[in-house]
Motif scaffolding. Structure first.
Motif, PDB file in Angstrom:
ATOM      1  N   SER A  95      -6.101 196.182  86.137  1.00  0.00           N
ATOM      2  CA  SER A  95      -6.525 197.414  85.463  1.00  0.00           C
ATOM      3  C   SER A  95      -7.046 197.103  84.062  1.00  0.00           C
ATOM      4  O   SER A  95      -6.509 196.237  83.360  1.00  0.00           O
ATOM      5  CB  SER A  95      -5.322 198.361  85.398  1.00  0.00           C
ATOM      6  N   ALA A  96      -8.067 197.878  83.635  1.00  0.00           N
ATOM      7  CA  ALA A  96      -8.651 197.684  82.301  1.00  0.00           C
ATOM      8  C   ALA A  96      -7.624 197.963  81.206  1.00  0.00           C
ATOM      9  O   ALA A  96      -7.727 197.452  80.099  1.00  0.00           O
ATOM     10  CB  ALA A  96      -9.857 198.592  82.126  1.00  0.00           C
ATOM     11  N   ALA A  97      -6.623 198.788  81.532  1.00  0.00           N
ATOM     12  CA  ALA A  97      -5.630 199.159  80.525  1.00  0.00           C
ATOM     13  C   ALA A  97      -4.550 198.095  80.360  1.00  0.00           C
ATOM     14  O   ALA A  97      -3.798 198.107  79.387  1.00  0.00           O
ATOM     15  CB  ALA A  97      -4.990 200.485  80.922  1.00  0.00           C
ATOM     16  N   ASP A  98      -4.463 197.172  81.322  1.00  0.00           N
ATOM     17  CA  ASP A  98      -3.371 196.193  81.332  1.00  0.00           C
ATOM     18  C   ASP A  98      -3.777 194.925  80.579  1.00  0.00           C
ATOM     19  O   ASP A  98      -4.197 193.923  81.164  1.00  0.00           O
ATOM     20  CB  ASP A  98      -3.022 195.873  82.797  1.00  0.00           C
ATOM     21  N   GLU A  99      -3.629 194.988  79.260  1.00  0.00           N
ATOM     22  CA  GLU A  99      -4.119 193.883  78.422  1.00  0.00           C
ATOM     23  C   GLU A  99      -3.431 192.557  78.758  1.00  0.00           C
ATOM     24  O   GLU A  99      -4.059 191.494  78.745  1.00  0.00           O
ATOM     25  CB  GLU A  99      -3.944 194.223  76.936  1.00  0.00           C
ATOM     26  N   ALA A 100      -2.137 192.634  79.068  1.00  0.00           N
ATOM     27  CA  ALA A 100      -1.397 191.399  79.368  1.00  0.00           C
ATOM     28  C   ALA A 100      -1.958 190.742  80.631  1.00  0.00           C
ATOM     29  O   ALA A 100      -2.147 189.515  80.679  1.00  0.00           O
ATOM     30  CB  ALA A 100       0.085 191.714  79.545  1.00  0.00           C
ATOM     31  N   ALA A 101      -2.257 191.548  81.645  1.00  0.00           N
ATOM     32  CA  ALA A 101      -2.793 190.994  82.897  1.00  0.00           C
ATOM     33  C   ALA A 101      -4.202 190.434  82.670  1.00  0.00           C
ATOM     34  O   ALA A 101      -4.557 189.386  83.231  1.00  0.00           O
ATOM     35  CB  ALA A 101      -2.832 192.081  83.969  1.00  0.00           C
ATOM     36  N   ILE A 102      -4.962 191.097  81.818  1.00  0.00           N
ATOM     37  CA  ILE A 102      -6.326 190.616  81.509  1.00  0.00           C
ATOM     38  C   ILE A 102      -6.232 189.264  80.815  1.00  0.00           C
ATOM     39  O   ILE A 102      -6.926 188.309  81.169  1.00  0.00           O
ATOM     40  CB  ILE A 102      -7.073 191.639  80.610  1.00  0.00           C
ATOM     41  N   ALA A 103      -5.346 189.184  79.824  1.00  0.00           N
ATOM     42  CA  ALA A 103      -5.187 187.929  79.078  1.00  0.00           C
ATOM     43  C   ALA A 103      -4.715 186.814  80.007  1.00  0.00           C
ATOM     44  O   ALA A 103      -5.187 185.678  79.915  1.00  0.00           O
ATOM     45  CB  ALA A 103      -4.210 188.128  77.928  1.00  0.00           C
ATOM     46  N   ALA A 104      -3.810 187.150  80.919  1.00  0.00           N
ATOM     47  CA  ALA A 104      -3.282 186.131  81.843  1.00  0.00           C
ATOM     48  C   ALA A 104      -4.368 185.669  82.811  1.00  0.00           C
ATOM     49  O   ALA A 104      -4.383 184.508  83.241  1.00  0.00           O
ATOM     50  CB  ALA A 104      -2.092 186.704  82.617  1.00  0.00           C
ATOM     51  N   ALA A 105      -5.287 186.560  83.152  1.00  0.00           N
ATOM     52  CA  ALA A 105      -6.328 186.214  84.129  1.00  0.00           C
ATOM     53  C   ALA A 105      -7.454 185.382  83.506  1.00  0.00           C
ATOM     54  O   ALA A 105      -8.103 184.586  84.197  1.00  0.00           O
ATOM     55  CB  ALA A 105      -6.908 187.493  84.726  1.00  0.00           C
ATOM     56  N   CYS A 106      -7.686 185.557  82.202  1.00  0.00           N
ATOM     57  CA  CYS A 106      -8.852 184.919  81.566  1.00  0.00           C
ATOM     58  C   CYS A 106      -9.004 183.410  81.813  1.00  0.00           C
ATOM     59  O   CYS A 106     -10.102 182.947  82.096  1.00  0.00           O
ATOM     60  CB  CYS A 106      -8.884 185.225  80.075  1.00  0.00           C
ATOM     61  N   PRO A 107      -7.899 182.641  81.731  1.00  0.00           N
ATOM     62  CA  PRO A 107      -8.070 181.207  81.968  1.00  0.00           C
ATOM     63  C   PRO A 107      -8.547 180.880  83.391  1.00  0.00           C
ATOM     64  O   PRO A 107      -9.055 179.777  83.638  1.00  0.00           O
ATOM     65  CB  PRO A 107      -6.658 180.629  81.738  1.00  0.00           C
ATOM     66  N   ASN A 108      -8.394 181.825  84.308  1.00  0.00           N
ATOM     67  CA  ASN A 108      -8.827 181.572  85.693  1.00  0.00           C
ATOM     68  C   ASN A 108     -10.295 181.919  85.929  1.00  0.00           C
ATOM     69  O   ASN A 108     -10.775 181.826  87.054  1.00  0.00           O
ATOM     70  CB  ASN A 108      -7.997 182.419  86.678  1.00  0.00           C
ATOM     71  N   VAL A 109     -10.962 182.384  84.880  1.00  0.00           N
ATOM     72  CA  VAL A 109     -12.333 182.847  85.066  1.00  0.00           C
ATOM     73  C   VAL A 109     -13.319 181.880  84.409  1.00  0.00           C
ATOM     74  O   VAL A 109     -13.197 181.562  83.230  1.00  0.00           O
ATOM     75  CB  VAL A 109     -12.510 184.257  84.441  1.00  0.00           C
ATOM     76  N   THR A 140     -27.509 180.362  85.568  1.00  0.00           N
ATOM     77  CA  THR A 140     -28.586 179.448  85.956  1.00  0.00           C
ATOM     78  C   THR A 140     -29.873 180.270  85.992  1.00  0.00           C
ATOM     79  O   THR A 140     -29.824 181.500  86.018  1.00  0.00           O
ATOM     80  CB  THR A 140     -28.349 178.818  87.343  1.00  0.00           C
ATOM     81  N   TYR A 141     -30.998 179.576  85.995  1.00  0.00           N
ATOM     82  CA  TYR A 141     -32.292 180.265  86.003  1.00  0.00           C
ATOM     83  C   TYR A 141     -33.166 179.732  87.131  1.00  0.00           C
ATOM     84  O   TYR A 141     -33.249 178.527  87.331  1.00  0.00           O
ATOM     85  CB  TYR A 141     -32.988 180.091  84.653  1.00  0.00           C
ATOM     86  N   GLU A 142     -33.780 180.678  87.836  1.00  0.00           N
ATOM     87  CA  GLU A 142     -34.671 180.320  88.933  1.00  0.00           C
ATOM     88  C   GLU A 142     -35.956 181.096  88.699  1.00  0.00           C
ATOM     89  O   GLU A 142     -35.928 182.328  88.717  1.00  0.00           O
ATOM     90  CB  GLU A 142     -34.026 180.791  90.240  1.00  0.00           C
ATOM     91  N   ASP A 143     -37.052 180.423  88.434  1.00  0.00           N
ATOM     92  CA  ASP A 143     -38.318 181.092  88.089  1.00  0.00           C
ATOM     93  C   ASP A 143     -38.097 182.148  87.002  1.00  0.00           C
ATOM     94  O   ASP A 143     -38.615 183.259  87.088  1.00  0.00           O
ATOM     95  CB  ASP A 143     -38.943 181.783  89.320  1.00  0.00           C
ATOM     96  N   GLY A 144     -37.316 181.808  86.009  1.00  0.00           N
ATOM     97  CA  GLY A 144     -37.087 182.726  84.885  1.00  0.00           C
ATOM     98  C   GLY A 144     -36.085 183.835  85.185  1.00  0.00           C
ATOM     99  O   GLY A 144     -35.764 184.630  84.321  1.00  0.00           O
ATOM    100  N   VAL A 145     -35.584 183.889  86.420  1.00  0.00           N
ATOM    101  CA  VAL A 145     -34.625 184.950  86.764  1.00  0.00           C
ATOM    102  C   VAL A 145     -33.207 184.416  86.594  1.00  0.00           C
ATOM    103  O   VAL A 145     -32.862 183.340  87.107  1.00  0.00           O
ATOM    104  CB  VAL A 145     -34.835 185.441  88.219  1.00  0.00           C
ATOM    105  N   GLN A 146     -32.391 185.185  85.860  1.00  0.00           N
ATOM    106  CA  GLN A 146     -31.030 184.742  85.581  1.00  0.00           C
ATOM    107  C   GLN A 146     -30.086 185.019  86.758  1.00  0.00           C
ATOM    108  O   GLN A 146     -30.094 186.097  87.329  1.00  0.00           O
ATOM    109  CB  GLN A 146     -30.525 185.496  84.340  1.00  0.00           C
ATOM    110  N   ASN A 147     -29.306 184.010  87.107  1.00  0.00           N
ATOM    111  CA  ASN A 147     -28.223 184.205  88.074  1.00  0.00           C
ATOM    112  C   ASN A 147     -26.898 184.008  87.360  1.00  0.00           C
ATOM    113  O   ASN A 147     -26.760 183.117  86.524  1.00  0.00           O
ATOM    114  CB  ASN A 147     -28.327 183.200  89.218  1.00  0.00           C
ATOM    115  N   VAL A 148     -25.933 184.857  87.681  1.00  0.00           N
ATOM    116  CA  VAL A 148     -24.614 184.769  87.051  1.00  0.00           C
ATOM    117  C   VAL A 148     -23.632 184.272  88.092  1.00  0.00           C
ATOM    118  O   VAL A 148     -23.549 184.833  89.190  1.00  0.00           O
ATOM    119  CB  VAL A 148     -24.120 186.144  86.571  1.00  0.00           C
ATOM    120  N   TRP A 149     -22.878 183.265  87.702  1.00  0.00           N
ATOM    121  CA  TRP A 149     -21.907 182.660  88.618  1.00  0.00           C
ATOM    122  C   TRP A 149     -20.492 182.919  88.112  1.00  0.00           C
ATOM    123  O   TRP A 149     -20.205 182.726  86.935  1.00  0.00           O
ATOM    124  CB  TRP A 149     -22.156 181.158  88.728  1.00  0.00           C
ATOM    125  N   LEU A 150     -19.662 183.361  89.024  1.00  0.00           N
ATOM    126  CA  LEU A 150     -18.256 183.615  88.714  1.00  0.00           C
ATOM    127  C   LEU A 150     -17.431 182.685  89.579  1.00  0.00           C
ATOM    128  O   LEU A 150     -17.467 182.795  90.813  1.00  0.00           O
ATOM    129  CB  LEU A 150     -17.937 185.084  89.020  1.00  0.00           C
TER     130      LEU A 150
END
Ligand code: DC
Length: 221
Positions: free
Chosen positions: A50-64, A69-79
């Motif tokens: 949940s967006a309200a759960d700051e502790a869970a967000i902080a705990a998750a951050c190291p896992n993200v 990358t760019y392909e013909d100038g188009v940005q791709n986002v990788w998670l």
């Protein structure tokens, strides 16, 4: 030395449409920082954090891990190694990105990545804090605005064109809420840098905005 153009402004001001076109014309790389916050938000949504759960967000951050990358100038986002570009362009993810980008733990990681990119590459980077925090020494800073009514109509037309059913008033309400949150958060709120040019796009079409931007850029280039 790389040449950096910083574009900031509220949701729907036309930043990404314009930045993409300008990047193509100038041969720059377009960096859409909103997409990074959206990828982060997508992670939280798919992991039921949940967006309200700051502790869970902080705990998750190291896992993200987020990368671009760019392909013909188009940005791709990788998670975490998955290309999520196709999953992040909806209102649910946009609102979650606005709600979770308030946390410094989320921002620090992404700001570092953005600064690294701009160091070695001529970029047009758009977001909320580019001219103020990410690239305070950018060669050109532009703050793009438009009335909430115009911005809502633009988003509405975009969604309708994609065949998505939507309500104009709901979209405007969402935009006003998002503006408030983005402008009033404690960390890196959306605001015009003192040395940014302000450009109101309410009355301009795409070519009109691109031309106005080129004039501004040519003055310093
Ligand atoms: O530009 P966008 O709609 O894709 O951005 C989604 C959200 O991400 C936005 O409401 C606030 C956040 N964001 C941010 O805090 N800082 C940025 N540089 C870019 C986006």
């Amino acid at each position: 030395m790389s040449f950096n153009i910083a574009i900031d402004g509220p949701a729907g001001a036309g930043k990404s449409t314009i930045a993409k076109q300008l990047a193509k014309e100038l041969g720059f790389v377009y960096v859409d920082t909103g997409a990074m916050y959206r990828a982060f938000a997508y992670y939280f949504l798919t992991n039921n954090i949940s967006a309200a759960d700051e502790a869970a967000i902080a705990a998750a951050c190291p896992n993200v891990t987020i990368s671009l990358t760019y392909e013909d100038g188009v940005q791709n986002v990788w998670l975490n190694g998955e290309n999520v570009s196709g999953f992040i362009r909806n209102e649910e993810v946009g609102n979650m990105a606005s709600a979770t980008s308030v946390y410094p733990v989320v921002r620090t990681k992404l700001v570092e990545l953005q600064q690294e990119l701009a160091k070695t590459t001529d970029v047009i980077m758009d977001g909320r804090d580019i001219g103020t925090v990410v690239l305070p020494n950018a060669d050109v800073k532009i703050y793009m605005t438009a009335s909430s009514t115009v911005r809502a109509k633009r988003r509405f037309d975009e969604l309708v064109a994609k065949g998505v059913e939507c309500d104009l008033d709901e979209i405007e309400k969402d935009i006003i809420e998002r503006d408030y949150r983005d402008m009033n958060r404690e960390t890196s709120p959306l605001k015009k840098a003192d040395d940014a040019y302000e450009l109101d796009t309410s009355e301009l079409d795409i070519d009109g905005v691109v031309n106005a931007m080129k004039e501004i850029i040519e003055k310093v280039r």
